[in-house]
Design an enzyme around this catalytic site. Structure first.
Site, mmCIF file in Angstrom:
data_model
loop_
_atom_site.group_PDB
_atom_site.id
_atom_site.type_symbol
_atom_site.label_atom_id
_atom_site.label_comp_id
_atom_site.label_asym_id
_atom_site.label_seq_id
_atom_site.Cartn_x
_atom_site.Cartn_y
_atom_site.Cartn_z
ATOM 1 C CG HIS A 187 -0.380 0.278 2.580
ATOM 2 N ND1 HIS A 187 0.415 -0.871 3.261
ATOM 3 C CD2 HIS A 187 -0.580 1.101 3.294
ATOM 4 C CE1 HIS A 187 0.766 -0.399 4.264
ATOM 5 N NE2 HIS A 187 0.464 0.711 4.452
ATOM 6 C CG ASP A 188 2.459 3.327 2.861
ATOM 7 O OD1 ASP A 188 1.320 3.996 2.492
ATOM 8 O OD2 ASP A 188 2.683 3.299 4.331
ATOM 9 C CE LYS A 191 4.208 6.593 3.399
ATOM 10 N NZ LYS A 191 3.992 6.145 4.930
ATOM 11 C CG HIS A 216 2.191 7.623 -0.302
ATOM 12 N ND1 HIS A 216 1.369 8.587 0.505
ATOM 13 C CD2 HIS A 216 1.566 6.562 0.295
ATOM 14 C CE1 HIS A 216 0.561 7.809 1.494
ATOM 15 N NE2 HIS A 216 0.706 6.789 1.180
ATOM 16 C CG HIS A 240 -3.621 3.407 1.426
ATOM 17 N ND1 HIS A 240 -2.748 3.380 0.239
ATOM 18 C CD2 HIS A 240 -2.615 3.719 2.373
ATOM 19 C CE1 HIS A 240 -1.741 4.118 0.305
ATOM 20 N NE2 HIS A 240 -1.524 4.236 1.722
ATOM 21 C CG HIS A 241 -3.679 7.432 2.620
ATOM 22 N ND1 HIS A 241 -3.525 7.623 4.163
ATOM 23 C CD2 HIS A 241 -2.597 7.002 2.364
ATOM 24 C CE1 HIS A 241 -2.314 7.374 4.359
ATOM 25 N NE2 HIS A 241 -1.795 6.981 3.344
ATOM 26 C CG ASP A 269 -2.313 2.403 6.684
ATOM 27 O OD1 ASP A 269 -1.178 2.131 7.158
ATOM 28 O OD2 ASP A 269 -2.447 3.471 5.834
HETATM 29 FE FE FE2 Z 1 0.049 5.325 2.855
#
Ligand code: FE2
Length: 328
Positions: A187-188, A191, A216, A240-241, A269
């Site tokens: 998910h990240d 970044k 990201h 996811h945000h 998360d």
């Molecule tokens: Fe994230």
């Protein structure tokens, strides 16, 4: 492909000599064995065979038992198993297919047909392994990102594990569980493209820095979108945000535009972030973490059914130890 190792288990060795010669001429490393036990020995070696051919006359273990063993073992199941069967063995054929056998060939087998089938199965096996390797590279990238900031170490693994637990608690199954695992792990990943001074900055971001950080999820989606094997996890990476009231990012999705799997990733998360020590805060207790999550759910950000299922699961499973380094 040409140097692939093939194990052929055939109680009547003479019956396979011609086939083995053709395979050797086609460039394969062929090992002929006459018992099921010898095949098992090969399957315990550090270097595993690339493919196994078993004649259904083998005993202890039988060809069928060998097939079940290979296909039920996560370390072995990618090895194709070809079973050689007599003509008119329809009931046995059904059992072989149910045991996970990859191909059935009726004896007497034309050695050139056997070679062609083996090459076809190995092409698929090696393609899948390439995909697995690519996924492994992505997971390694995720760990590199985490290594830049000691406070987020292990976050992706935990999010993946929590997402699977929460998904199961909500009745999610099959391929969707796999999507949760991949989405949690990746998910990240976007970044990786965020400048280190922002990524590792202690304390709060300036509005300009936050605008960069908000890129990201989209960047992660761009990194992963060419990889077919993680295609189903792309919405989880990109969204996811997002928040149910539409105030999240990157697309400001709202309500029904946010799929259940995304809601699951989002909850776990944030839960992990709350429960973990970060550069700007200590790890919150279990009670405080859920207080924060419920406050935000009441603001319209999170799915209350998903949050409720997660709280029920966590409280049943754990008694509130910090999540850093494992546990919930
Ligand atoms: Fe994230």
């Amino acid at each position: 492909m040409k140097s692939a190792h093939i194990i052929i288990g055939q109680s009547d060795l003479a019956a396979m000599e011609l086939g083995a010669d053709v395979l050797r001429n086609d460039g394969f490393n062929v090992h002929l064995v006459t018992t099921g036990e010898r095949i098992l020995e090969h399957l315990k070696q550090p270097v595993l065979p690339d493919l196994v051919v078993v004649d259904n006359s083998l005993k202890s273990p039988t060809a069928l038992e060998l097939c079940r063993m290979v296909k039920s073992n996560p370390l072995l199941r990618s090895i194709p198993v070809v079973m050689l069967v007599p003509a008119d063995s329809a009931p046995d054929n059904q059992a072989a297919l149910e045991a996970g056998c990859d191909d059935l060939l009726v004896q007497p087998v034309n050695p050139h047909v056997l070679s062609a089938r083996i090459q076809s199965l190995l092409r698929i096996k090696f393609l899948v392994e390439d995909l697995d390797d690519t996924e492994s590279v992505l997971y390694t990238l995720t760990r590199i990102i985490e290594a830049k900031d000691s406070y987020t170490m292990g976050h992706a693994d935990r999010v993946a594990r929590y997402a699977i637990e929460l998904g199961k608690a909500l009745g999610v199954s099959g391929d969707d569980i796999e999507s949760l695992r991949k989405g949690g792990m990746l998910h990240d990943i976007g970044k990786i493209a965020i400048p280190d001074p922002i990524l590792t900055k202690p304390g709060k971001y300036t509005p300009e820095e936050f605008d960069i950080m908000k890129q990201h999820p989209g960047l992660g989606c761009e990194i992963c979108k060419k990889l077919r094997s993680v295609r189903d996890a792309l919405p989880l990476i990109k969204h996811h945000h997002e928040k149910l009231d539409g105030s999240g990012y990157p697309d400001g999705l709202a309500g029904g535009q946010i799929p259940t799997l995304v809601r699951i990733i989002t909850i776990v998360d944030i839960y992990d972030a709350l429960r973990s020590r970060r550069s700007y805060k200590e790890a919150f207790s279990l009670d405080t973490s859920f207080e924060v999550l419920w406050e935000e759910a009441k603001k319209g950000w999170w799915d209350k059914t998903v949050l409720s299922a997660w709280e029920k699961f966590v409280r049943q499973t754990e008694n509130g130890s910090s999540s850093r380094g494992g546990g919930l």
